[in-house]
Design a protein around this motif. Structure first.
Motif, PDB file in Angstrom:
ATOM      1  N   PRO A   1       0.834  -7.453  -2.455  1.00  0.00           N
ATOM      2  CA  PRO A   1       2.160  -7.682  -1.868  1.00  0.00           C
ATOM      3  C   PRO A   1       2.047  -8.575  -0.624  1.00  0.00           C
ATOM      4  O   PRO A   1       1.140  -8.399   0.181  1.00  0.00           O
ATOM      5  N   GLU A   2       2.965  -9.498  -0.502  1.00  0.00           N
ATOM      6  CA  GLU A   2       2.947 -10.415   0.640  1.00  0.00           C
ATOM      7  C   GLU A   2       3.418  -9.717   1.908  1.00  0.00           C
ATOM      8  O   GLU A   2       4.264  -8.832   1.865  1.00  0.00           O
ATOM      9  N   GLY A   3       2.853 -10.144   3.018  1.00  0.00           N
ATOM     10  CA  GLY A   3       3.286  -9.654   4.316  1.00  0.00           C
ATOM     11  C   GLY A   3       2.738  -8.288   4.701  1.00  0.00           C
ATOM     12  O   GLY A   3       3.093  -7.766   5.747  1.00  0.00           O
ATOM     13  N   GLN A   4       1.892  -7.701   3.883  1.00  0.00           N
ATOM     14  CA  GLN A   4       1.311  -6.402   4.215  1.00  0.00           C
ATOM     15  C   GLN A   4      -0.177  -6.568   4.508  1.00  0.00           C
ATOM     16  O   GLN A   4      -0.849  -7.394   3.904  1.00  0.00           O
ATOM     17  N   THR A   5      -0.642  -5.763   5.437  1.00  0.00           N
ATOM     18  CA  THR A   5      -2.073  -5.708   5.724  1.00  0.00           C
ATOM     19  C   THR A   5      -2.420  -4.272   6.087  1.00  0.00           C
ATOM     20  O   THR A   5      -1.535  -3.427   6.236  1.00  0.00           O
ATOM     21  N   GLY A   6      -3.691  -4.032   6.221  1.00  0.00           N
ATOM     22  CA  GLY A   6      -4.140  -2.718   6.659  1.00  0.00           C
ATOM     23  C   GLY A   6      -4.378  -1.743   5.517  1.00  0.00           C
ATOM     24  O   GLY A   6      -4.431  -2.109   4.343  1.00  0.00           O
ATOM     25  N   ASP A   7      -4.486  -0.483   5.905  1.00  0.00           N
ATOM     26  CA  ASP A   7      -4.845   0.563   4.953  1.00  0.00           C
ATOM     27  C   ASP A   7      -3.790   0.803   3.885  1.00  0.00           C
ATOM     28  O   ASP A   7      -4.087   1.421   2.863  1.00  0.00           O
ATOM     29  N   SER A   8      -2.587   0.324   4.059  1.00  0.00           N
ATOM     30  CA  SER A   8      -1.551   0.533   3.044  1.00  0.00           C
ATOM     31  C   SER A   8      -1.852  -0.234   1.751  1.00  0.00           C
ATOM     32  O   SER A   8      -1.279   0.066   0.705  1.00  0.00           O
ATOM     33  N   LEU A   9      -2.754  -1.208   1.813  1.00  0.00           N
ATOM     34  CA  LEU A   9      -3.070  -1.990   0.625  1.00  0.00           C
ATOM     35  C   LEU A   9      -4.119  -1.324  -0.270  1.00  0.00           C
ATOM     36  O   LEU A   9      -4.240  -1.680  -1.444  1.00  0.00           O
ATOM     37  N   TRP A  10      -4.858  -0.362   0.246  1.00  0.00           N
ATOM     38  CA  TRP A  10      -5.844   0.328  -0.580  1.00  0.00           C
ATOM     39  C   TRP A  10      -5.197   1.103  -1.723  1.00  0.00           C
ATOM     40  O   TRP A  10      -5.656   0.998  -2.862  1.00  0.00           O
ATOM     41  N   PRO A  11      -4.134   1.869  -1.479  1.00  0.00           N
ATOM     42  CA  PRO A  11      -3.485   2.541  -2.614  1.00  0.00           C
ATOM     43  C   PRO A  11      -2.980   1.547  -3.666  1.00  0.00           C
ATOM     44  O   PRO A  11      -3.091   1.796  -4.865  1.00  0.00           O
ATOM     45  N   PHE A  12      -2.454   0.415  -3.224  1.00  0.00           N
ATOM     46  CA  PHE A  12      -2.012  -0.618  -4.166  1.00  0.00           C
ATOM     47  C   PHE A  12      -3.193  -1.091  -5.014  1.00  0.00           C
ATOM     48  O   PHE A  12      -3.079  -1.229  -6.235  1.00  0.00           O
ATOM     49  N   ALA A  13      -4.331  -1.344  -4.365  1.00  0.00           N
ATOM     50  CA  ALA A  13      -5.505  -1.834  -5.081  1.00  0.00           C
ATOM     51  C   ALA A  13      -5.939  -0.856  -6.170  1.00  0.00           C
ATOM     52  O   ALA A  13      -6.228  -1.257  -7.294  1.00  0.00           O
ATOM     53  N   TRP A  14      -5.953   0.427  -5.849  1.00  0.00           N
ATOM     54  CA  TRP A  14      -6.393   1.423  -6.824  1.00  0.00           C
ATOM     55  C   TRP A  14      -5.384   1.631  -7.946  1.00  0.00           C
ATOM     56  O   TRP A  14      -5.741   2.120  -9.014  1.00  0.00           O
ATOM     57  N   GLN A  15      -4.129   1.241  -7.738  1.00  0.00           N
ATOM     58  CA  GLN A  15      -3.110   1.385  -8.784  1.00  0.00           C
ATOM     59  C   GLN A  15      -3.111   0.216  -9.755  1.00  0.00           C
ATOM     60  O   GLN A  15      -2.467   0.286 -10.804  1.00  0.00           O
ATOM     61  N   GLN A  16      -3.819  -0.836  -9.429  1.00  0.00           N
ATOM     62  CA  GLN A  16      -3.904  -2.016 -10.302  1.00  0.00           C
ATOM     63  C   GLN A  16      -5.181  -1.908 -11.138  1.00  0.00           C
ATOM     64  O   GLN A  16      -6.285  -1.979 -10.587  1.00  0.00           O
ATOM     65  N   PRO A  17      -5.073  -1.731 -12.447  1.00  0.00           N
ATOM     66  CA  PRO A  17      -6.279  -1.532 -13.275  1.00  0.00           C
ATOM     67  C   PRO A  17      -7.337  -2.627 -13.111  1.00  0.00           C
ATOM     68  O   PRO A  17      -8.527  -2.326 -13.045  1.00  0.00           O
ATOM     69  N   ILE A  18      -6.911  -3.867 -13.017  1.00  0.00           N
ATOM     70  CA  ILE A  18      -7.880  -4.963 -12.897  1.00  0.00           C
ATOM     71  C   ILE A  18      -8.623  -4.859 -11.572  1.00  0.00           C
ATOM     72  O   ILE A  18      -9.855  -5.005 -11.534  1.00  0.00           O
ATOM     73  N   ILE A  19      -7.904  -4.604 -10.501  1.00  0.00           N
ATOM     74  CA  ILE A  19      -8.553  -4.497  -9.187  1.00  0.00           C
ATOM     75  C   ILE A  19      -9.427  -3.249  -9.130  1.00  0.00           C
ATOM     76  O   ILE A  19     -10.553  -3.292  -8.608  1.00  0.00           O
TER      77      ILE A  19
END
Length: 135
Positions: A38-56
């Motif tokens: 997601p654009e405009g986001q940084t920090g620890d909030s991106l780790w949950p996003f990463a784990w929810q994306q099968p490719i990542i």
């Protein structure tokens, strides 16, 4: 069988790491193209996003498997002088790539993505060098 005394086994391990690194590269490219953060986001909030994306998530898990394989190769190569430097170099390169990838997730800095790519390339070259030296 003691793989430290069996150079063929060390070659097979290095070849396995090269194949794993190639798969890692393809997963990384797929993640960049099909699972953008997601654009405009940084920090620890991106780790949950990463784990929810099968490719990542697969990219992360394969990276950890490559780390385990690289450590194992170094441990097995400790009695094979011809393999010790390439195995150690490959391990360091994979550690650098993992650290850069971890920093990339939380920062989204292109510089970390570049360092991750350099670590990948250094690891591939290290294991290829080992295969060449072990002929």
């Amino acid at each position: 069988m003691d793989t430290a005394k069996n150079p063929k086994s060390l070659k097979q391990q290095a070849l396995g790491l090269i194949v794993g690194l190639a798969a890692q590269y393809l997963l990384g490219m797929a993640a960049a193209m099909f699972a953008p953060f997601p654009e405009g986001q940084t920090g620890d909030s991106l780790w949950p996003f990463a784990w929810q994306q099968p490719i990542i998530a697969l990219h992360i898990v394969l990276g950890l498997a490559l780390l385990a394989g690289a450590v194992y190769l170094v441990l097995q190569a400790r009695r094979q002088r011809v393999w010790l430097v390439p195995a150690g170099t490959g391990l360091v390169a994979i550690v650098v790539a993992i650290m850069a990838g971890s920093s990339f997730i939380s920062s989204q800095s292109e510089a970390y993505s570049y360092v991750m790519a350099v670590g990948f390339l250094a690891a591939i070259l290290a294991y290829a060098w080992g295969l060449y030296r072990a002929k």
